[in-house]
Scaffold this active site. Structure first.
Site, short mmCIF file in Angstrom:
data_model
loop_
_atom_site.label_atom_id
_atom_site.label_comp_id
_atom_site.label_asym_id
_atom_site.label_seq_id
_atom_site.Cartn_x
_atom_site.Cartn_y
_atom_site.Cartn_z
N THR A 1 3.57 37.39 6.03
CA THR A 1 4.39 37.62 5.87
C THR A 1 4.81 36.38 4.73
O THR A 1 4.86 36.65 2.91
CB THR A 1 4.85 39.32 5.76
OG1 THR A 1 4.27 39.91 6.12
CG2 THR A 1 5.71 39.62 4.97
N CYS B 1 -8.32 49.09 12.23
CA CYS B 1 -8.97 49.82 11.04
C CYS B 1 -9.33 51.20 11.86
O CYS B 1 -9.78 51.61 12.48
CB CYS B 1 -10.78 49.37 10.92
SG CYS B 1 -11.61 50.16 9.43
N THR C 1 -10.38 40.58 6.55
CA THR C 1 -10.84 41.01 7.12
C THR C 1 -11.81 41.56 5.97
O THR C 1 -11.58 41.71 5.22
CB THR C 1 -10.11 42.32 7.70
OG1 THR C 1 -9.68 41.80 8.85
CG2 THR C 1 -10.99 42.88 9.03
N THR D 1 0.22 44.66 12.30
CA THR D 1 1.42 45.85 11.55
C THR D 1 1.56 46.88 12.58
O THR D 1 1.10 47.41 13.12
CB THR D 1 1.37 45.81 10.18
OG1 THR D 1 0.36 46.86 10.18
CG2 THR D 1 0.86 43.92 9.22
N ASN E 1 3.03 47.84 4.11
CA ASN E 1 1.82 47.45 3.57
C ASN E 1 1.00 48.89 3.58
O ASN E 1 0.67 49.30 4.69
CB ASN E 1 0.82 46.28 2.95
CG ASN E 1 -0.05 46.00 4.45
OD1 ASN E 1 -1.16 46.33 4.28
ND2 ASN E 1 0.69 45.54 5.28
#
Lengths: 307, 263
Positions: free
Chosen positions: A271, A135, A51, A198, A74
């Site tokens: 992943t 975001c 991104t 995620t 993460n």
């Protein structure tokens, strides 16, 4: 029986239904390290780079990674060089890839999605746009705008107004009812949905009993979240008429079959690329073999079979 | 650091040796392609071959030794991923991606002062042997907490090693930074031309780098970080260097001491 692996995603023609998830495969970095000739033998049917945002982002402090049971937590923090450097440095090289390019964009304010989409609209290298709406958002005190249906619709509508390109919105599972967010995106002009980003989580260091990540909380990916992703793909594709890109814990050809049957038109590997950057090569071969065994002539034939 | 050609690949490598060395575990596997090109300071991402999804990801291991077509690593079993690696039996296969990372810059000519702490000594053994083989003056100091770790210093075969432990159970009772001060003092004016090669715990590396600065010596530091991909894709293994975050995997793991910011 001969298997035809070709797939369609809106106007995108794909050699097979397997693409990469944003942020998990960097073809430019991998090309500097791996012996394989990635620009000739690209393993995925489309390429989604990491991104990019309007301004460069440094990302979160380390540790940014922590492995959990069959999963990876993460908190990279959308580290990226910014869309201008992406357009100047990366796009010309990415345009040489033999597959469609799906640019992934994010913004800290809803109108940033329109500006990013506008900057990429005239670029022939870009086949489609994916809006990463996970975001941190300044209008929501740093929460992801993808958690809010009105802001999701607003960001999608602004991107829609700025581009005629195939528009994908990547949904976050960190909501009470993901169908509400899916409908908001589609009604605001999304052509396609990526399902899922995620899952919120955290881990403690077993020795210090302090948060394992520098950012304290992060996003969980990997096989641990596959059932969460499969459910979301199933619910959304049964309800809405847009194609869905399924992702979340895909590590094998069988996982791809399951996501297709749950209703995905294409499936992304994320992943698992960290276990083997060229996993997609063997995965697609195995997928073809499995389809042959099961008398499935095309991936499209399988889409939604579980409904 | 030097530019490394794009030559990493994923190999399924039979394990031919798997044994404990004190607190650590030495594993040797057949990886001729990696052995042929690996340079001191580079690393491999390894996991046990097979479809098991837990542990999920490979672990980065500095290349400890290269002998003919064998690559050796030294594992400290500290977490789930590293403990599983030490379960390897001869004949098992490892999935190995490598060689990765920049490796040490070997172009200097002054005395090479090698400073290792704990399992950080592993990649320094290959470095020491390579530099000694090139005729460079090499001085080695290794520090450990206690004897069960320090016995691994026997893996340094090509050069003499000064050993210290925090509790005095093997070698001198000292911190490795004290040995380093003595070494640099002993070098006299040549200390300013010396070059340190450092790998170990953060506090130890920081102390070594500060000592080097006091004597006017350069230092190269190999850092450790939590890694997922090893090839620059995930942006997870960052360290602070040159005023920005840099990936330990493809911009390191070796950095010039002057560019690293310690936290």
């Amino acid at each position: 029986m001969a298997v035809n692996m070709e797939s369609s995603l809106g106007p995108l023609r794909l050699r097979h239904p397997v693409i990469n998830a944003s942020g998990t495969f960097d073809v430019l970095a991998a090309d500097r390290v791996l012996a394989a000739d990635l620009f000739t033998d690209f393993p995925f049917a489309a390429y989604v780079p990491k991104t990019v945002t309007l301004k460069p982002r440094e990302g979160n402090p380390p540790h940014r990674l922590y492995e959990t049971a069959a999963g990876l937590l993460n908190s990279i923090g959308l580290a990226n060089k910014g869309i201008e450097a992406f357009i100047a440095d990366d796009l010309p090289r990415l345009g040489r890839l033999p597959v469609p390019l799906i640019a992934s964009i994010a913004a800290e304010e809803t109108n940033g999605y329109g500006r990013c989409a506008g900057l990429l609209d005239g670029r022939d290298e870009v086949a489609a746009l994916e809006l990463n709406i996970s975001c941190p958002n300044v209008e929501l005190d740093g929460k992801a705008l993808g958690c809010d249906p009105f802001l999701t619709a607003s960001a999608t509508a602004q991107a829609r107004a700025a581009t005629g390109k195939f528009l994908i919105v990547k949904l976050t599972p960190n909501v009470t009812d993901i169908l509400v967010l899916a409908r908001a995106a589609v009604e605001a002009g999304a052509d396609c949905l990526s399902v899922i980003n995620t899952v919120h989580g955290m881990a403690l260091d077993p020795w210090t009993l302090r948060p394992a990540l520098g950012h304290v909380t992060g996003g969980l990916s990997g096989p641990a979240i596959k059932p969460v992703a499969l459910r979301a793909v199933y619910l959304i594709s049964r309800e809405l008429d847009v194609p869905v890109i399924g992702m979340g814990g895909v590590t094998s050809a069988n996982d791809v079959l399951e996501f297709l049957a749950a209703g995905a038109t294409a499936v992304a590997v994320g992943t698992a690329c960290f276990r083997d950057p060229l996993l997609a090569v063997s995965l697609v071969q195995e997928l073809e073999h499995q389809m042959e065994l099961r008398d499935i002539a095309t991936p499209g034939e399988l889409v939604g079979r579980a409904h | 650091m030097e530019t490394v050609p794009a030559q990493a690949d994923l190999y399924q490598c039979p394990v031919v040796e798997s044994r404990t060395v004190g607190a650590y575990h030495l594993i040797a596997f057949v990886a001729g392609e990696i052995a042929a090109v690996a340079r001191p300071g580079q690393f491999v991402m390894i996991r046990q071959s097979g479809p098991a999804l837990d542990p999920l990801l490979p672990r980065p291991m500095g290349i400890h030794a290269v002998e003919a077509d064998l690559v050796k690593v030294l594992v400290e079993p500290v977490g789930k991923g590293t403990v599983v690696l030490t379960d390897a039996r001869v004949g098992d296969r490892y999935s190995v991606l490598g060689p990765l990372g920049n490796g040490f810059d070997l172009s200097g000519e002054g005395t090479a002062v090698i400073v290792g702490g704990g399992v950080g000594m592993a990649p320094l053994a290959l470095l020491a042997g390579t530099l000694a083989g090139r005729g460079r003056d090499v001085r080695c100091q290794l520090g450990f907490k206690t004897r069960v770790q320090a016995v691994a210093a026997e893996l340094f075969r090509d050069v003499d090693v000064d050993i210290c432990t925090e509790d005095g159970t093997m070698g001198r009772k000292a911190m490795v930074s004290e040995l380093l001060v003595e070494c640099l003092t002993d070098l006299g004016p040549a200390a300013a031309e010396a070059e340190l090669f450092v790998c170990g715990p953060g506090a130890m590396m920081r102390a070594a780098v500060e000592t080097a600065r006091e004597y006017g010596a350069d230092a190269q530091v190999s850092v450790a970080a939590h890694m997922a991909c090893g090839v620059g894709a995930c942006q997870g293994c960052v360290v602070r260097a040159g005023g920005e975050y840099r990936c330990a995997c493809n911009q390191g793991p070796v950095f010039r001491a002057g560019e690293l910011e310690w936290r």
